[in-house]
Design a protein around this motif. Sequence first.
Motif, short mmCIF file in Angstrom:
data_model
loop_
_atom_site.label_atom_id
_atom_site.label_comp_id
_atom_site.label_asym_id
_atom_site.label_seq_id
_atom_site.Cartn_x
_atom_site.Cartn_y
_atom_site.Cartn_z
N TYR A 29 0.84 -1.20 0.00
CA TYR A 29 0.00 0.00 0.00
C TYR A 29 0.88 1.25 0.00
O TYR A 29 0.66 2.16 -0.79
CB TYR A 29 -0.94 -0.02 1.21
CG TYR A 29 -1.77 1.23 1.33
CD1 TYR A 29 -3.01 1.30 0.73
CD2 TYR A 29 -1.31 2.33 2.03
CE1 TYR A 29 -3.78 2.46 0.82
CE2 TYR A 29 -2.06 3.49 2.13
CZ TYR A 29 -3.29 3.55 1.53
OH TYR A 29 -4.04 4.69 1.61
N GLU A 30 1.86 1.27 0.89
CA GLU A 30 2.72 2.45 1.01
C GLU A 30 3.52 2.70 -0.27
O GLU A 30 3.64 3.83 -0.72
CB GLU A 30 3.68 2.31 2.20
CG GLU A 30 2.99 2.36 3.55
CD GLU A 30 2.35 1.03 3.96
OE1 GLU A 30 2.66 -0.02 3.34
OE2 GLU A 30 1.55 1.05 4.89
N TYR B 275 1.13 3.98 -2.93
CA TYR B 275 0.72 5.35 -2.62
C TYR B 275 1.81 6.34 -3.05
O TYR B 275 1.53 7.34 -3.70
CB TYR B 275 0.44 5.47 -1.12
CG TYR B 275 -0.34 6.69 -0.72
CD1 TYR B 275 -1.71 6.63 -0.56
CD2 TYR B 275 0.30 7.91 -0.51
CE1 TYR B 275 -2.43 7.76 -0.18
CE2 TYR B 275 -0.42 9.03 -0.14
CZ TYR B 275 -1.79 8.95 0.03
OH TYR B 275 -2.50 10.06 0.38
N TYR C 285 -0.13 -4.60 -9.71
CA TYR C 285 -0.87 -4.34 -8.48
C TYR C 285 -2.29 -4.86 -8.62
O TYR C 285 -2.86 -4.79 -9.70
CB TYR C 285 -0.90 -2.85 -8.17
CG TYR C 285 0.45 -2.30 -7.81
CD1 TYR C 285 0.97 -2.47 -6.54
CD2 TYR C 285 1.21 -1.62 -8.75
CE1 TYR C 285 2.21 -1.96 -6.19
CE2 TYR C 285 2.46 -1.11 -8.42
CZ TYR C 285 2.95 -1.29 -7.15
OH TYR C 285 4.18 -0.80 -6.82
N ILE D 6 -6.33 -3.05 -4.35
CA ILE D 6 -5.40 -2.12 -3.67
C ILE D 6 -5.25 -0.83 -4.47
O ILE D 6 -5.14 0.24 -3.91
CB ILE D 6 -4.03 -2.77 -3.37
CG1 ILE D 6 -3.22 -1.88 -2.41
CG2 ILE D 6 -3.21 -2.97 -4.59
CD1 ILE D 6 -2.81 -2.56 -1.19
N GLU E 161 -8.26 1.25 -3.64
CA GLU E 161 -8.13 1.79 -2.28
C GLU E 161 -7.17 2.97 -2.23
O GLU E 161 -7.46 4.02 -1.65
CB GLU E 161 -7.66 0.67 -1.33
CG GLU E 161 -7.51 1.09 0.10
CD GLU E 161 -7.00 -0.02 0.97
OE1 GLU E 161 -6.60 0.29 2.11
OE2 GLU E 161 -6.98 -1.19 0.55
N VAL E 162 -6.01 2.81 -2.85
CA VAL E 162 -5.01 3.88 -2.85
C VAL E 162 -5.53 5.11 -3.58
O VAL E 162 -5.38 6.24 -3.10
CB VAL E 162 -3.68 3.39 -3.47
CG1 VAL E 162 -2.75 4.55 -3.79
CG2 VAL E 162 -3.00 2.40 -2.55
N ASP F 6 -7.98 7.00 -1.46
CA ASP F 6 -7.31 7.73 -0.39
C ASP F 6 -6.56 8.96 -0.93
O ASP F 6 -6.58 10.02 -0.30
CB ASP F 6 -6.33 6.81 0.35
CG ASP F 6 -7.04 5.75 1.17
OD1 ASP F 6 -8.27 5.86 1.36
OD2 ASP F 6 -6.37 4.79 1.62
N ILE F 7 -5.95 8.82 -2.08
CA ILE F 7 -5.24 9.96 -2.70
C ILE F 7 -6.23 11.06 -3.03
O ILE F 7 -5.99 12.24 -2.77
CB ILE F 7 -4.51 9.50 -3.99
CG1 ILE F 7 -3.35 8.59 -3.65
CG2 ILE F 7 -4.10 10.68 -4.85
CD1 ILE F 7 -1.99 9.23 -3.58
#
Length: 78
Positions: free
Chosen positions: A26-27, A30, A59, A63, A66-67, A70-71
């Motif tokens: 995830y990190e 991101y 990927y 995920i 999700e990323v 969030d972005i």
Amino acid sequence: YQQMRQKGLTKPIIEEALEEYSEGTYERLYELVERKYLRYLDGEKGDIKVKNALVRLGYSYDIVKEVLADIKQEYGDE
């Protein structure tokens, strides 16, 4: 994953082997989006192109979704 299944490995063994690679995914994703793809997230068409590019890089769609959510929340694009 599929190649390991074809070799006869069981699901628990595959998951254990791949676990170390999934930590921090995830990190890393991101940071990649912030560094390389943020400027393309300007609308639905751009979002789709970024999603497709990231999935092609290996990927999982979940995920990536999700990323990107969030972005967009962080940068106020939604």
